[in-house]
Design an enzyme around this catalytic site. Structure first.
Site, PDB file in Angstrom:
ATOM      1  N   VAL A  10       0.344  18.745 -39.157  1.00 45.39           N
ATOM      2  CA  VAL A  10       1.044  18.550 -40.435  1.00 45.39           C
ATOM      3  C   VAL A  10       1.663  19.847 -40.962  1.00 45.39           C
ATOM      4  N   GLY A  12       3.324  21.928 -39.134  1.00 43.19           N
ATOM      5  CA  GLY A  12       4.474  22.267 -38.297  1.00 43.19           C
ATOM      6  C   GLY A  12       5.775  21.732 -38.894  1.00 43.19           C
ATOM      7  N   GLN A  13       6.883  22.011 -38.199  1.00 46.74           N
ATOM      8  CA  GLN A  13       8.194  21.561 -38.684  1.00 46.74           C
ATOM      9  C   GLN A  13       8.208  20.044 -38.926  1.00 46.74           C
ATOM     10  N   ASP A  64      -8.914  20.425 -35.096  1.00 41.88           N
ATOM     11  CA  ASP A  64      -8.257  21.014 -33.924  1.00 41.88           C
ATOM     12  C   ASP A  64      -8.233  19.969 -32.810  1.00 41.88           C
ATOM     13  N   LEU A  86       1.323  14.885 -33.710  1.00 43.83           N
ATOM     14  CA  LEU A  86       2.393  15.889 -33.592  1.00 43.83           C
ATOM     15  C   LEU A  86       1.849  17.272 -33.228  1.00 43.83           C
ATOM     16  N   THR A 133       8.403  14.454 -25.204  1.00 44.32           N
ATOM     17  CA  THR A 133       9.474  15.453 -25.254  1.00 44.32           C
ATOM     18  C   THR A 133      10.464  15.340 -24.102  1.00 44.32           C
ATOM     19  N   GLU A 135      11.341  17.755 -22.498  1.00 42.21           N
ATOM     20  CA  GLU A 135      10.867  18.693 -21.470  1.00 42.21           C
ATOM     21  C   GLU A 135      10.254  17.938 -20.287  1.00 42.21           C
ATOM     22  N   TYR A 157       3.678  23.514 -20.399  1.00 37.89           N
ATOM     23  CA  TYR A 157       3.866  22.650 -21.572  1.00 37.89           C
ATOM     24  C   TYR A 157       4.361  21.270 -21.120  1.00 37.89           C
ATOM     25  N   LYS A 161       2.389  17.696 -21.419  1.00 41.91           N
ATOM     26  CA  LYS A 161       2.986  16.573 -22.156  1.00 41.91           C
ATOM     27  C   LYS A 161       3.187  15.350 -21.243  1.00 41.91           C
ATOM     28  N   ARG A 192      12.404  25.388 -38.870  1.00 43.60           N
ATOM     29  CA  ARG A 192      12.062  25.506 -37.454  1.00 43.60           C
ATOM     30  C   ARG A 192      11.313  26.823 -37.231  1.00 43.60           C
TER      31      ARG A 192
HETATM   32  P1  NAP Z   1       5.562  23.083 -34.387  1.00 42.09           P
HETATM   33  O1  NAP Z   1       6.432  23.420 -35.542  1.00 42.09           O
HETATM   34  O2  NAP Z   1       5.220  24.118 -33.384  1.00 42.09           O
HETATM   35  O3  NAP Z   1       4.210  22.473 -34.981  1.00 42.09           O
HETATM   36  C1  NAP Z   1       3.081  22.239 -34.169  1.00 42.09           C
HETATM   37  C2  NAP Z   1       1.913  21.874 -35.069  1.00 42.09           C
HETATM   38  O4  NAP Z   1       0.755  21.688 -34.249  1.00 42.09           O
HETATM   39  C3  NAP Z   1       1.539  22.955 -36.095  1.00 42.09           C
HETATM   40  O5  NAP Z   1       1.089  22.316 -37.261  1.00 42.09           O
HETATM   41  C4  NAP Z   1       0.383  23.670 -35.407  1.00 42.09           C
HETATM   42  O6  NAP Z   1      -0.496  24.317 -36.293  1.00 42.09           O
HETATM   43  C5  NAP Z   1      -0.311  22.471 -34.767  1.00 42.09           C
HETATM   44  N1  NAP Z   1      -1.225  22.810 -33.683  1.00 42.09           N
HETATM   45  C6  NAP Z   1      -0.996  23.584 -32.607  1.00 42.09           C
HETATM   46  N2  NAP Z   1      -2.066  23.606 -31.804  1.00 42.09           N
HETATM   47  C7  NAP Z   1      -3.014  22.831 -32.392  1.00 42.09           C
HETATM   48  C8  NAP Z   1      -4.345  22.485 -32.083  1.00 42.09           C
HETATM   49  N3  NAP Z   1      -4.946  22.912 -30.970  1.00 42.09           N
HETATM   50  N4  NAP Z   1      -5.018  21.687 -32.924  1.00 42.09           N
HETATM   51  C9  NAP Z   1      -4.449  21.236 -34.069  1.00 42.09           C
HETATM   52  N5  NAP Z   1      -3.185  21.552 -34.446  1.00 42.09           N
HETATM   53  C10 NAP Z   1      -2.480  22.336 -33.603  1.00 42.09           C
HETATM   54  O7  NAP Z   1       6.186  21.842 -33.569  1.00 42.09           O
HETATM   55  P2  NAP Z   1       7.283  20.771 -34.045  1.00 42.09           P
HETATM   56  O8  NAP Z   1       8.615  21.275 -33.685  1.00 42.09           O
HETATM   57  O9  NAP Z   1       6.981  20.316 -35.411  1.00 42.09           O
HETATM   58  O10 NAP Z   1       6.972  19.601 -33.007  1.00 42.09           O
HETATM   59  C11 NAP Z   1       6.035  18.568 -33.301  1.00 42.09           C
HETATM   60  C12 NAP Z   1       5.583  17.922 -32.008  1.00 42.09           C
HETATM   61  O11 NAP Z   1       6.695  17.365 -31.334  1.00 42.09           O
HETATM   62  C13 NAP Z   1       4.919  18.847 -31.020  1.00 42.09           C
HETATM   63  O12 NAP Z   1       3.933  18.115 -30.357  1.00 42.09           O
HETATM   64  C14 NAP Z   1       6.032  19.220 -30.059  1.00 42.09           C
HETATM   65  O13 NAP Z   1       5.492  19.570 -28.811  1.00 42.09           O
HETATM   66  C15 NAP Z   1       6.801  17.928 -30.022  1.00 42.09           C
HETATM   67  N6  NAP Z   1       8.233  18.023 -29.762  1.00 42.09           N
HETATM   68  C16 NAP Z   1       9.017  18.867 -30.493  1.00 42.09           C
HETATM   69  C17 NAP Z   1      10.381  18.894 -30.281  1.00 42.09           C
HETATM   70  C18 NAP Z   1      11.295  19.799 -31.072  1.00 42.09           C
HETATM   71  O14 NAP Z   1      12.420  20.027 -30.629  1.00 42.09           O
HETATM   72  N7  NAP Z   1      10.871  20.275 -32.245  1.00 42.09           N
HETATM   73  C19 NAP Z   1      10.948  18.043 -29.304  1.00 42.09           C
HETATM   74  C20 NAP Z   1      10.120  17.188 -28.606  1.00 42.09           C
HETATM   75  C21 NAP Z   1       8.768  17.161 -28.849  1.00 42.09           C
HETATM   76  P3  NAP Z   1      -0.172  25.802 -36.873  1.00 42.09           P
HETATM   77  O15 NAP Z   1       0.849  25.594 -37.962  1.00 42.09           O
HETATM   78  O16 NAP Z   1      -1.490  26.250 -37.366  1.00 42.09           O
HETATM   79  O17 NAP Z   1       0.372  26.584 -35.722  1.00 42.09           O
HETATM   80  O1  G4F Z   2      14.443  26.917 -28.397  1.00 39.74           O
HETATM   81  P1  G4F Z   2      13.662  26.871 -27.155  1.00 39.74           P
HETATM   82  O2  G4F Z   2      12.482  27.763 -27.055  1.00 39.74           O
HETATM   83  O3  G4F Z   2      13.289  25.346 -26.920  1.00 39.74           O
HETATM   84  P2  G4F Z   2      12.822  24.532 -25.624  1.00 39.74           P
HETATM   85  O4  G4F Z   2      12.271  25.394 -24.590  1.00 39.74           O
HETATM   86  O5  G4F Z   2      13.964  23.664 -25.232  1.00 39.74           O
HETATM   87  O6  G4F Z   2      11.625  23.659 -26.218  1.00 39.74           O
HETATM   88  C1  G4F Z   2      11.742  23.009 -27.473  1.00 39.74           C
HETATM   89  O7  G4F Z   2      12.294  21.729 -27.285  1.00 39.74           O
HETATM   90  C2  G4F Z   2      11.484  20.828 -26.497  1.00 39.74           C
HETATM   91  C3  G4F Z   2      12.247  19.512 -26.401  1.00 39.74           C
HETATM   92  O8  G4F Z   2      13.111  19.559 -25.287  1.00 39.74           O
HETATM   93  C4  G4F Z   2      10.150  20.653 -27.174  1.00 39.74           C
HETATM   94  F1  G4F Z   2       9.387  19.782 -26.468  1.00 39.74           F
HETATM   95  C5  G4F Z   2       9.456  21.987 -27.299  1.00 39.74           C
HETATM   96  O9  G4F Z   2       8.225  21.812 -28.005  1.00 39.74           O
HETATM   97  C6  G4F Z   2      10.344  22.949 -28.083  1.00 39.74           C
HETATM   98  O10 G4F Z   2      10.449  22.465 -29.402  1.00 39.74           O
HETATM   99  O11 G4F Z   2      14.614  27.219 -25.917  1.00 39.74           O
HETATM  100  C7  G4F Z   2      15.810  26.521 -25.682  1.00 39.74           C
HETATM  101  C8  G4F Z   2      16.593  27.201 -24.583  1.00 39.74           C
HETATM  102  C9  G4F Z   2      15.806  27.500 -23.303  1.00 39.74           C
HETATM  103  O12 G4F Z   2      16.584  27.171 -22.199  1.00 39.74           O
HETATM  104  C10 G4F Z   2      15.577  29.011 -23.333  1.00 39.74           C
HETATM  105  O13 G4F Z   2      15.480  29.618 -22.058  1.00 39.74           O
HETATM  106  O14 G4F Z   2      17.015  28.478 -25.072  1.00 39.74           O
HETATM  107  C11 G4F Z   2      16.830  29.451 -24.061  1.00 39.74           C
HETATM  108  N1  G4F Z   2      16.702  30.770 -24.676  1.00 39.74           N
HETATM  109  C12 G4F Z   2      17.555  31.819 -24.455  1.00 39.74           C
HETATM  110  N2  G4F Z   2      17.144  32.882 -25.127  1.00 39.74           N
HETATM  111  C13 G4F Z   2      15.744  31.176 -25.512  1.00 39.74           C
HETATM  112  C14 G4F Z   2      16.013  32.511 -25.800  1.00 39.74           C
HETATM  113  N3  G4F Z   2      14.677  30.523 -26.039  1.00 39.74           N
HETATM  114  C15 G4F Z   2      13.873  31.217 -26.896  1.00 39.74           C
HETATM  115  N4  G4F Z   2      12.815  30.575 -27.458  1.00 39.74           N
HETATM  116  N5  G4F Z   2      14.098  32.546 -27.176  1.00 39.74           N
HETATM  117  C16 G4F Z   2      15.158  33.239 -26.648  1.00 39.74           C
HETATM  118  O15 G4F Z   2      15.331  34.440 -26.916  1.00 39.74           O
END
Ligand code: NAP
Ligand code: G4F
Length: 386
Positions: A10, A12-13, A64, A86, A133, A135, A157, A161, A192
């Protein structure tokens, strides 16, 4: 009677946006937060309710995903109608550094929730949303990716997943649970995490425009992502759990963009025209020109002089490549086809990429200006390093 939701992650983003959305719909929302040595509830402080207030509808629990007993107790106490799982160690690059922990939290954590619901006899009551995801597609076997595209994850990761995805499907088929996967493509917002690439870009470009920083460093500029706005994507999560039948859905915009283009668009949003020279690790981004009208409106006339001087002195390189951000195995291209979600859920995103960038840039310019005002007022500001 109000519906009861439990959100893991909760803080997280997505958790923060979803909690706010469900509260507006009249839900009682329970959230699981982790114990940390500093406050970690910035994203939900605006909806926080003091424990001494009677009839609260937003309640936080310490917990956790790696602790089965804790999860089972919370689910027993809360008796949720809907569980949104989430929580995750969600950073792909970091998962190469912490593979075992990532498997434990992101993979087994999902099993712990499913099994708690089963053991507590809540199969008929509790619907479960699993945050899957794009991914999972990793080394993409098909373009664009749909619910039928085979998976080929490319990181610890992604592999964790993958387990979570299939254990959700398995519990649905084995025990008749209402358990669904949302296969969400990248979604971003002003809240984010700062180390994901979009936010890293919008923060750095804002700081450069305001004269607080000269340059920043990225990894692979050629990777392509299908980026949407988190506010649209949490609506899809809700819709998935309102269906009579559980199922799996791709949530995406259907448009893919390189990291390089993301940099260009973020700069253009505030009137900076940029170009790139060199290849691979030698590639550099340069500020070529400034549109004074746009810059003045979005950033402020008082900041333009400093930036202009910098360009005149030919110190216009603002972006370099640092291989430390490369991943051992990269996901080169993601682009999703959300036809099923559109047709079955009626899900239509309100934001396009330009709208997302406008939202993020406006927010980060404002955030960075706050630091300038604090410094000018003689106060200390915090620096965060990746
Ligand atoms: P986020 O901002 O990184 O938030 C992750 C949340 O999980 C935070 O509240 C974090 O707590 C909590 N957390 C991490 N490890 C935990 C653990 N061991 N036990 C309990 N809580 C834990 O991620 P988000 O972008 O909101 O994404 C939400 C979910 O969707 C994630 O599962 C992510 O993998 C998935 N997802 C995200 C995207 C994307 O593009 N954003 C796309 C596809 C799937 P803290 O705040 O304490 O760190
Ligand atoms: O923003 P990123 O770190 O996101 P990524 O790896 O796509 O993962 C995010 O999206 C997933 C959904 O497809 C989620 F499941 C996951 O939890 C997360 O939210 O990187 C995006 C792209 C990558 O190709 C990376 O190599 O950006 C490229 N990149 C280039 N320079 C970078 C950077 N990524 C990060 N984080 N930092 C850099 O400096």
């Amino acid at each position: 009677m109000s519906k009861v939701a439990l959100i893991t992650g909760v803080t997280g983003q997505d958790g923060a946006y979803l909690a706010e959305y469900l509260l507006k719909k009249g839900y009682i929302v329970h959230g699981i937060k982790r114990r940390a040595s500093l406050f970690n509830t910035d994203r939900i402080d605006h909806i926080y309710q003091d424990p001494h207030v009677e009839n609260r509808n937003f309640i936080l629990h310490y917990g956790d995903l790696t602790d089965s007993m804790n999860l089972t107790r919370i689910i027993q106490e809360v008796q949720p109608d809907e569980i949104y799982n989430l929580a995750a160690m969600s950073h792909v690059k970091v998962s190469f550094d912490t593979p075992e922990y990532t498997g434990n939290s992101d993979g087994l954590g999902t099993l712990r929730i499913l099994e708690a619901v089963r053991l507590l006899g809540l199969i008929e009551k509790s619907k479960i949303y699993q945050a899957s995801t794009s991914e999972l597609y990793g080394l993409a076997q098909e373009v664009p990716q749909t619910e039928k595209t085979p998976f080929y994850p490319r990181s610890p990761y992604g592999v964790a997943k993958l387990y979570a995805y299939w254990i959700t499907v398995n519990y649905r088929e084995a025990y008749g649970m209402h358990a669904s996967n949302g296969i969400l493509f990248n979604h971003e917002s002003p809240i984010r995490g700062e180390t994901f690439v979009t936010r890293k870009i919008t923060r750095a470009v804002s700081r450069i425009a305001l004269g607080m920083q000269d340059r920043f460093y990225l990894g692979n500029l050629s990777a392509q992502r299908d980026w949407g706005h988190a506010k649209d994507y949490i609506r899809a999560m809700y819709l998935i759990l309102q269906q009579d039948e559980p199922d799996d859905y791709v949530i995406a915009t259907g448009i893919t963009t390189t990291i390089r283009e993301m940099v260009e668009k973020s700069c253009r949003e505030i009137g900076l025209h940029v170009g790139f020279k060199g290849k691979g690790e030698e590639e550099k981004g340069m500020i070529i020109d400034i549109d004074g009208n746009i810059f003045g409106k979005q950033v402020g006339d008082e900041f333009i002089g400093l930036l202009k001087k910098r360009i005149e002195k030919d110190k216009n390189i603002f972006l370099e490549v640092d291989p430390k951000y490369f991943r051992p195995t990269e996901v080169d291209l993601l682009i999703g086809d959300a036809t099923k979600a559109r047709e079955k859920l009626g899900w239509i995103p309100e934001y396009d990429l330009d709208g997302l960038i406008t939202d993020m840039m406006a927010s980060d310019i404002l955030l960075m200006k706050k630091d300038i005002y604090l410094r000018n007022g003689g106060h200390k500001t915090l620096n965060y390093f990746e």
